[in-house]
Design an enzyme around this catalytic site. Structure first.
Site, PDB file in Angstrom:
ATOM      1  N   ASN A   1      -9.156   7.510   3.720  1.00 41.79           N
ATOM      2  CA  ASN A   1     -10.115   7.166   5.246  1.00 41.79           C
ATOM      3  C   ASN A   1     -10.484   6.816   6.726  1.00 41.79           C
ATOM      4  O   ASN A   1     -11.018   7.260   7.306  1.00 41.79           O
ATOM      5  CB  ASN A   1     -10.973   6.582   4.540  1.00 41.79           C
ATOM      6  CG  ASN A   1     -10.447   4.801   3.532  1.00 41.79           C
ATOM      7  OD1 ASN A   1      -9.350   5.148   3.856  1.00 41.79           O
ATOM      8  ND2 ASN A   1     -11.221   3.679   2.989  1.00 41.79           N
TER       9      ASN A   1
ATOM     10  N   GLU B   1      -7.059  -3.903  -2.003  1.00 44.11           N
ATOM     11  CA  GLU B   1      -7.693  -3.556  -0.881  1.00 44.11           C
ATOM     12  C   GLU B   1      -8.447  -2.370  -2.217  1.00 44.11           C
ATOM     13  O   GLU B   1      -7.898  -1.312  -1.949  1.00 44.11           O
ATOM     14  CB  GLU B   1      -7.858  -3.668   0.034  1.00 44.11           C
ATOM     15  CG  GLU B   1      -8.657  -3.628   0.964  1.00 44.11           C
ATOM     16  CD  GLU B   1      -9.667  -2.667   1.528  1.00 44.11           C
ATOM     17  OE1 GLU B   1     -10.808  -2.927  -0.210  1.00 44.11           O
ATOM     18  OE2 GLU B   1      -9.671  -1.767   2.084  1.00 44.11           O
TER      19      GLU B   1
ATOM     20  N   CYS C   1     -14.330   1.797   2.654  1.00 45.69           N
ATOM     21  CA  CYS C   1     -14.481   0.766   1.402  1.00 45.69           C
ATOM     22  C   CYS C   1     -15.609   0.169   1.866  1.00 45.69           C
ATOM     23  O   CYS C   1     -16.230  -0.837   0.700  1.00 45.69           O
ATOM     24  CB  CYS C   1     -13.255   0.284   1.303  1.00 45.69           C
ATOM     25  SG  CYS C   1     -12.525  -0.675   3.059  1.00 45.69           S
TER      26      CYS C   1
ATOM     27  N   GLU D   1      -5.912  -9.027   3.976  1.00 39.95           N
ATOM     28  CA  GLU D   1      -5.426  -7.772   5.316  1.00 39.95           C
ATOM     29  C   GLU D   1      -6.356  -8.976   6.872  1.00 39.95           C
ATOM     30  O   GLU D   1      -7.659  -9.838   6.346  1.00 39.95           O
ATOM     31  CB  GLU D   1      -5.962  -7.313   5.295  1.00 39.95           C
ATOM     32  CG  GLU D   1      -4.869  -6.266   4.108  1.00 39.95           C
ATOM     33  CD  GLU D   1      -4.493  -4.891   4.563  1.00 39.95           C
ATOM     34  OE1 GLU D   1      -3.481  -4.348   4.781  1.00 39.95           O
ATOM     35  OE2 GLU D   1      -5.213  -4.525   3.338  1.00 39.95           O
TER      36      GLU D   1
HETATM   37  P1  NAD Z   1      -6.064   6.793  -4.484  1.00 39.53           P
HETATM   38  O1  NAD Z   1      -6.376   5.068  -5.167  1.00 39.53           O
HETATM   39  O2  NAD Z   1      -5.806   7.994  -5.581  1.00 39.53           O
HETATM   40  O3  NAD Z   1      -5.209   6.575  -3.458  1.00 39.53           O
HETATM   41  C1  NAD Z   1      -4.552   6.283  -2.562  1.00 39.53           C
HETATM   42  C2  NAD Z   1      -3.685   6.222  -1.767  1.00 39.53           C
HETATM   43  O4  NAD Z   1      -2.878   6.038  -3.058  1.00 39.53           O
HETATM   44  C3  NAD Z   1      -2.543   7.478  -1.828  1.00 39.53           C
HETATM   45  O5  NAD Z   1      -1.486   7.322  -0.383  1.00 39.53           O
HETATM   46  C4  NAD Z   1      -2.685   8.120  -2.621  1.00 39.53           C
HETATM   47  O6  NAD Z   1      -1.411   9.164  -2.861  1.00 39.53           O
HETATM   48  C5  NAD Z   1      -1.460   6.479  -3.555  1.00 39.53           C
HETATM   49  N1  NAD Z   1      -1.819   7.289  -5.110  1.00 39.53           N
HETATM   50  C6  NAD Z   1      -2.094   8.007  -5.619  1.00 39.53           C
HETATM   51  N2  NAD Z   1      -1.551   7.121  -7.114  1.00 39.53           N
HETATM   52  C7  NAD Z   1      -0.553   6.514  -6.906  1.00 39.53           C
HETATM   53  C8  NAD Z   1       0.644   6.229  -8.025  1.00 39.53           C
HETATM   54  N3  NAD Z   1      -0.090   6.130  -9.294  1.00 39.53           N
HETATM   55  N4  NAD Z   1       1.192   5.453  -7.828  1.00 39.53           N
HETATM   56  C9  NAD Z   1       1.246   4.904  -6.179  1.00 39.53           C
HETATM   57  N5  NAD Z   1       0.543   5.530  -5.275  1.00 39.53           N
HETATM   58  C10 NAD Z   1       0.194   6.328  -5.850  1.00 39.53           C
HETATM   59  O7  NAD Z   1      -7.801   7.412  -3.900  1.00 39.53           O
HETATM   60  P2  NAD Z   1      -8.122   8.384  -4.175  1.00 39.53           P
HETATM   61  O8  NAD Z   1      -7.701   9.442  -5.189  1.00 39.53           O
HETATM   62  O9  NAD Z   1      -7.569   8.932  -2.843  1.00 39.53           O
HETATM   63  O10 NAD Z   1      -9.552   8.472  -3.945  1.00 39.53           O
HETATM   64  C11 NAD Z   1     -11.041   8.379  -5.245  1.00 39.53           C
HETATM   65  C12 NAD Z   1     -11.706   6.854  -4.815  1.00 39.53           C
HETATM   66  O11 NAD Z   1     -10.683   5.472  -4.722  1.00 39.53           O
HETATM   67  C13 NAD Z   1     -12.943   7.237  -3.474  1.00 39.53           C
HETATM   68  O12 NAD Z   1     -13.813   7.632  -3.827  1.00 39.53           O
HETATM   69  C14 NAD Z   1     -13.037   5.481  -3.420  1.00 39.53           C
HETATM   70  O13 NAD Z   1     -13.589   5.440  -4.694  1.00 39.53           O
HETATM   71  C15 NAD Z   1     -12.002   5.160  -3.870  1.00 39.53           C
HETATM   72  N6  NAD Z   1     -11.131   4.913  -2.404  1.00 39.53           N
HETATM   73  C16 NAD Z   1     -11.314   3.730  -2.177  1.00 39.53           C
HETATM   74  C17 NAD Z   1     -10.751   3.644  -0.640  1.00 39.53           C
HETATM   75  C18 NAD Z   1     -10.328   2.136  -0.165  1.00 39.53           C
HETATM   76  O14 NAD Z   1     -10.516   1.915   1.596  1.00 39.53           O
HETATM   77  N7  NAD Z   1     -10.365   1.154  -1.026  1.00 39.53           N
HETATM   78  C19 NAD Z   1      -9.555   4.764   0.434  1.00 39.53           C
HETATM   79  C20 NAD Z   1      -9.539   5.281  -1.045  1.00 39.53           C
HETATM   80  C21 NAD Z   1     -10.682   5.829  -2.123  1.00 39.53           C
END
Ligand code: NAD
Length: 476
Positions: A149, A247, A281, A455
């Site tokens: 994001n 976070e 977030c 952070e």
């Molecule tokens: P996600 O948690 O899957 O992805 C975030 C990061 O984690 C990415 O770099 C991804 O490659 C990595 N990741 C995914 N699976 C992993 C694993 N098993 N081990 C280590 N790293 C891993 O999030 P998403 O699927 O992109 O989004 C889903 C939901 O998460 C969104 O709808 C939102 O609610 C939330 N989200 C929150 C934030 C935030 O800023 N807190 C950011 C993105 C998404």
């Protein structure tokens, strides 16, 4: 279309798998670039490079680290337009918002450049003839897994803060948006920061993120993303006894009392859930309003949505697309769910027809506190409205979700503002506002399921150092 590579030990490196995958422009749905498909072996190489670099960077003079970080800040600003365009194309965010992200990224390097030679330990009075002091030492190789994001902003703080206090970094950006972070790694190297101090391995979560989180040679992990993956990475880090900063998003409330200045509040509230198409977030997506002014507030919010301009990020609208078809479907699912539970949906404008991933900005009125839409992160340009009739009820509703990232209190009653600020469960509270500049200087992180650790600001530096106590016997 560009083909990107990992950035390891100061060089662009092919993935060991020999495989790449496509990343898309959310404004059009077209393929934008291909990214290297990182795996555990690439992660090993990056962690090794960071380990070697730590043997020098960890012992640089703090003043020299600060000077180098300041050069990164300048380099980012020199490339403002190019980076903003790249970020806008990669994430779909409006150009003006992408420019703000670039400026904030530069500000992270500036802030932590200034902190590098001012952060240190303390002396402690102890009984007897001792000189007792503490040292704040770097941890070593720190890992950062970041989302799509705000790649450049989050990438910048994931690099600037740990580097300021002598750590080296391995960063895994999100598969949906990695380009600006890869460019940033090159800039860090170009200003003279030694090879291996910053390494970026692109790839999928399970294939590159998971081995990084579980790596036995990292000394700290920061993760920003979903609650589900946050739990997984914290479990891996438990096995290697690695401290974690999490976070994990939020469901942040605006608590609007009857005395609130709505002229000021309405545009700020709208911006707080439309910015970055609500994929923030800290989005202010849960509006709690004193019943006596609910109708007025809803009318004004809906009215504000009718003038929102929607379109491709690079055309600089108010609202761009959602990052991916998966996330778009998620937003639509929550809107349908809210309606099926009796909420009234007011859509602002109709999204453009085409292959981009657009959704209408929306107010969901009369969302009940037991509805999933009240509790769960939607991550789209959608806000719910729920009324309250007393300060006590406002507080109960504000604290009713498992998250606790940000809260805003809108009131002219100064006592009420401070009472609410003390009692609300949130890592950041704004009174009659939402945000204060880019937020670089303020500690940021959540209560409850929003995560732990902090952070940004000075506070982050405590997490990226370990404290050593030294007691010196100075004689009888
Ligand atoms: P996600 O948690 O899957 O992805 C975030 C990061 O984690 C990415 O770099 C991804 O490659 C990595 N990741 C995914 N699976 C992993 C694993 N098993 N081990 C280590 N790293 C891993 O999030 P998403 O699927 O992109 O989004 C889903 C939901 O998460 C969104 O709808 C939102 O609610 C939330 N989200 C929150 C934030 C935030 O800023 N807190 C950011 C993105 C998404």
């Amino acid at each position: 279309m560009d083909r990107y590579h990992h950035f390891i030990a100061g060089r662009w490196v092919d993935p060991v798998s020999g495989e790449w995958f496509d990343t898309f422009d959310p404004s059009t749905g077209a393929v934008l670039a291909s990214l290297p498909r990182g795996s555990a072996v690439d992660i090993d190489h990056a962690v090794d490079a960071a380990g070697v670099a730590f043997t020098t960077w960890g012992f640089y003079d703090a003043v020299e680290r600060g000077r180098l970080l300041m050069r990164v800040s300048q380099r980012i600003l020199e490339n403002l337009e190019r980076l903003a365009y790249l970020e806008s194309t990669d994430t779909g965010k409006p150009l003006t918002q992408a420019r703000a992200d670039v400026t904030i990224a530069a500000r992270y390097f500036e802030f932590y450049a200034g902190a590098a030679d001012k952060f240190g330990g303390s002396t402690i009075p102890v009984p007897g003839t001792f000189l007792d002091y503490t040292l704040r030492e770097p941890l070593g190789v720190v890992a950062n897994i970041i989302p799509w994001n705000y790649p450049l902003q989050i990438g910048a703080r994931a690099i600037a803060a740990p580097l300021a206090v002598g750590n080296t970094v391995v960063l895994k950006p999100a598969e949906e948006a990695s380009l600006s972070v890869l460019e940033l790694a090159q800039m860090v190297r170009d200003v003279g920061i030694p090879e291996g101090v910053v390494n970026v391995v692109a790839g999928l979560g399970d294939e590159a993120g998971a081995p990084l989180a579980a790596h036995p040679k990292i000394q700290h992990l920061t993760f920003t993303g979903s609650l589900a993956v946050g739990r997984k990475v914290a479990r891996s880090a438990a096995d290697t006894i690695v401290p974690v900063t999490l976070e994990l998003g939020g469901k942040s409330p605006h608590v609007v009392f009857a005395t609130a200045d709505l002229e000021r509040a309405v545009p700020i509230i709208v911006r707080s859930f439309l910015q970055n198409a609500g994929q923030t977030c800290s989005a202010g997506s849960r509006i709690l309003v004193e019943a006596s002014i609910k109708r007025t507030l809803v009318e004004r919010l809906v009215d504000a949505l009718t003038s929102v301009r929607i379109g491709p990020g690079t055309s600089d609208p108010d609202l761009g697309p959602i990052i991916s078809p998966k996330q778009k479907a998620r937003v639509e699912h929550y809107v349908e769910l809210a309606q099926s539970r009796g909420a009234r949906a007011y859509a602002g404008i109709t999204p453009p027809i085409g292959s981009g991933y657009y959704v209408s900005p929306m107010i969901l009125d009369a969302v009940e506190p037991d509805s999933p839409v009240f509790h769960e992160e939607i991550f789209g340009p959608v806000a719910s409205v729920t009324p309250f009739s007393s300060e006590a009820e406002a507080l109960t509703l504000a604290n009713a979700t498992e998250y606790g990232l940000v809260a805003a209190i809108w009131t002219q009653d100064v006592g009420q503002a401070h009472r609410m600020a003390r009692r609300v469960h949130a890592g950041q509270v704004f009174i009659n506002s939402y945000g204060a500049g880019g937020g670089v200087e303020m500690p940021f992180g959540g209560y409850g399921h929003s995560g732990y650790g902090r952070e940004k600001g000075w506070e982050a530096l405590y997490h990226y150092t370990q404290v050593k106590n030294v007691a010196v016997y100075t004689g009888p």
